[in-house]
Design an enzyme around this catalytic site. Structure first.
Site, PDB file in Angstrom:
ATOM      1  N   TYR A 333      42.453 -12.925 -21.273  1.00 40.11           N
ATOM      2  CA  TYR A 333      42.424 -11.465 -21.300  1.00 40.11           C
ATOM      3  C   TYR A 333      43.832 -10.880 -21.331  1.00 40.11           C
ATOM      4  O   TYR A 333      44.749 -11.392 -20.691  1.00 40.11           O
ATOM      5  CB  TYR A 333      41.693 -10.919 -20.074  1.00 40.11           C
ATOM      6  CG  TYR A 333      40.252 -11.363 -19.967  1.00 40.11           C
ATOM      7  CD1 TYR A 333      39.543 -11.817 -21.064  1.00 40.11           C
ATOM      8  CD2 TYR A 333      39.593 -11.327 -18.734  1.00 40.11           C
ATOM      9  CE1 TYR A 333      38.224 -12.219 -20.965  1.00 40.11           C
ATOM     10  CE2 TYR A 333      38.268 -11.721 -18.618  1.00 40.11           C
ATOM     11  CZ  TYR A 333      37.600 -12.166 -19.739  1.00 40.11           C
ATOM     12  OH  TYR A 333      36.295 -12.558 -19.623  1.00 40.11           O
ATOM     13  N   GLU A 409      26.788  -0.477   1.042  1.00 44.17           N
ATOM     14  CA  GLU A 409      26.107   0.266  -0.018  1.00 44.17           C
ATOM     15  C   GLU A 409      26.379   1.773  -0.061  1.00 44.17           C
ATOM     16  O   GLU A 409      26.330   2.362  -1.158  1.00 44.17           O
ATOM     17  CB  GLU A 409      24.595   0.006   0.058  1.00 44.17           C
ATOM     18  CG  GLU A 409      24.245  -1.427  -0.309  1.00 44.17           C
ATOM     19  CD  GLU A 409      22.762  -1.712  -0.215  1.00 44.17           C
ATOM     20  OE1 GLU A 409      22.277  -2.563  -0.983  1.00 44.17           O
ATOM     21  OE2 GLU A 409      22.072  -1.086   0.634  1.00 44.17           O
TER      22      GLU A 409
END
Length: 428
Positions: A333, A409
């Site tokens: 990358y 979360e």
């Protein structure tokens, strides 16, 4: 009753913003949408899939986007999904990207929705886990799609949603990820003015956001070396050519590339060896030694220079010992670069959502991301979303790719709000 993670229709309680108030309004997320995003995340976490094999994940994503009435394309770069949302009036197109693939890691987090999935990886049966957090990225972007769809009458322009496979790398012998999506024409017909993405991280507390203008994440190139010598008895090394000693000299010599041969004031770089293998007995000098390693850098020109110097150093040192060196470099990358102008423009939007004290500039990251390919095509902004619980010291939290990686979360709604705010402010 807790809704199913696969439920499609639901009502979003979003207050309509007037055109005059839009510029100064801060995005909020309804309780229904917050819960739906968590439900999606838990579903994807429980049923992870490896790179280029995200078949069920892709199907769930496309079903949700089609239910919104968006223009949806599937099977891009094997399992990729791309959807387009059109605003009420003409304007620029911007893109958001989420990666979908999981890792060959057996989960060790005690959760009711912990992954119990297995798959075949390099010929072995392995556990599969969203140990890098891509399940969160998909859930967040689905939330953004739903929220923006409710607000499309207020948008001047279009939003492209990119759900990408194989960010962790395609299986051996296959193409995949961002590079393949672009190769297959992702930006050919409609090229966005800007592209945005985020990544959850354990290195920030829940709801904090980290960014950096300019280079953010390193390029990544891997290499394989084979040092060819001449086998001989260990008691008579002068009768052969010792590839083990030569390999040791190559390892030490290549460490001067980053410390002495490139401009350390321009950008940092790393040349690391991960394995060395050769020989089988204490008294036999083998014919050859194999080595593998990685190169990380933050400047594209320096990246190319380091690779050339690595080959030259290995071949020259080996030759000086009467051996030969064969070097193969797998180009990975590119550097992930945040466009400075785009970053300066959009960070105020992120701060409105997360709060000034929760948005901070972060150091360079030697990890790599294939979001970098999109940012080579059009201005990009990539940032980190903290998911470590606020009461947990950061140095005690499990890192991305760990079998114990844990996500707080409530941070997900910050991600939804941040990306939505970016879209609204950019297309205002």
């Amino acid at each position: 009753m807790r809704r199913s993670s696969l439920s499609l229709p639901f009502v979003l309680a979003i207050c309509t913003m007037s055109a005059s108030a839009k510029q100064n309004s801060t995005i909020t997320v309804s309780a229904d949408l917050q819960q739906q995003v968590i439900d999606w995340r838990r579903h994807f976490h429980e049923f992870p899939e490896l790179s280029n094999r995200e078949f069920k994940t892709s199907q769930t994503i496309s079903d949700n986007l089609k239910a919104l009435g968006l223009d949806v394309q599937t099977n891009i770069a094997h399992t990729g999904v791309v959807a387009m949302l059109k605003g009420a009036t003409p304007g620029p197109t911007i893109a958001f990207r989420a990666d979908m693939d999981a890792l060959p890691v057996k989960e060790q987090v005690d959760l009711p929705f912990a992954s119990k999935q297995t798959a075949t990886y390099r010929g072995q049966t392995v556990g599969v886990m969203h140990a890098c957090g891509h399940d969160n990225h998909v859930a967040i972007l689905l939330g953004v799609a739903h929220q923006l769809n409710e607000m499309k009458d207020q948008l001047s322009g279009n939003v492209m949603f990119i759900f990408q496979p194989a960010e962790e790398g395609a299986p051996e012998g296959e193409e995949g990820g961002a590079a393949l999506m672009l190769k297959q024409g992702l930006f050919k017909d409609i090229k966005p003015e800007a592209v945005f993405g985020l990544h959850v991280t354990n290195r920030l507390h829940s709801g904090q956001i980290g960014y950096r203008s300019g280079p953010l994440m390193a390029s990544e190139d891997s290499f394989e070396m084979t040092i060819h010598g001449k086998q001989t008895h260990g008691s008579r090394p002068w009768n052969g050519v010792d590839p083990i000693v030569t390999a040791a000299q190559v390892i030490m010599a290549t460490q001067t590339i980053a410390s002495r041969q490139v401009d350390v004031t321009k950008a940092p770089s790393v040349v690391s060896f991960g394995a060395i293998n050769g020989g089988i007995r204490s008294n036999i000098i083998p014919d050859e030694v194999s080595l593998i390693g990685t190169i990380r850098s933050f400047d594209q020109d320096m990246r190319a220079d380091i690779k050339e110097k690595l080959v030259f150093t290995a071949e020259t040192v080996a030759k000086s010992q009467g051996a030969t060196a064969e070097v193969k470099i797998k180009h990975g990358y590119p550097v992930t670069v945040n466009n400075p102008t785009l970053t300066e423009k959009m960070i105020p939007s992120i701060k409105r959502v997360a709060g000034d004290d929760n948005v901070m500039e972060v150091p360079l990251v030697t990890g790599a991301e294939d979001f970098s390919y999109y940012a080579l095509e059009t201005p990009g902004l990539f940032f980190f979303l903290g998911v470590t619980p606020k009461d947990m010291p950061l140095d005690k939290s499990a890192s991305n790719h760990s079998p114990r990686f844990y996500v707080d979360e409530p941070a997900l709604q910050v991600g939804v709000r941040a990306l939505t705010q970016i879209a609204v402010d950019y297309l205002k």
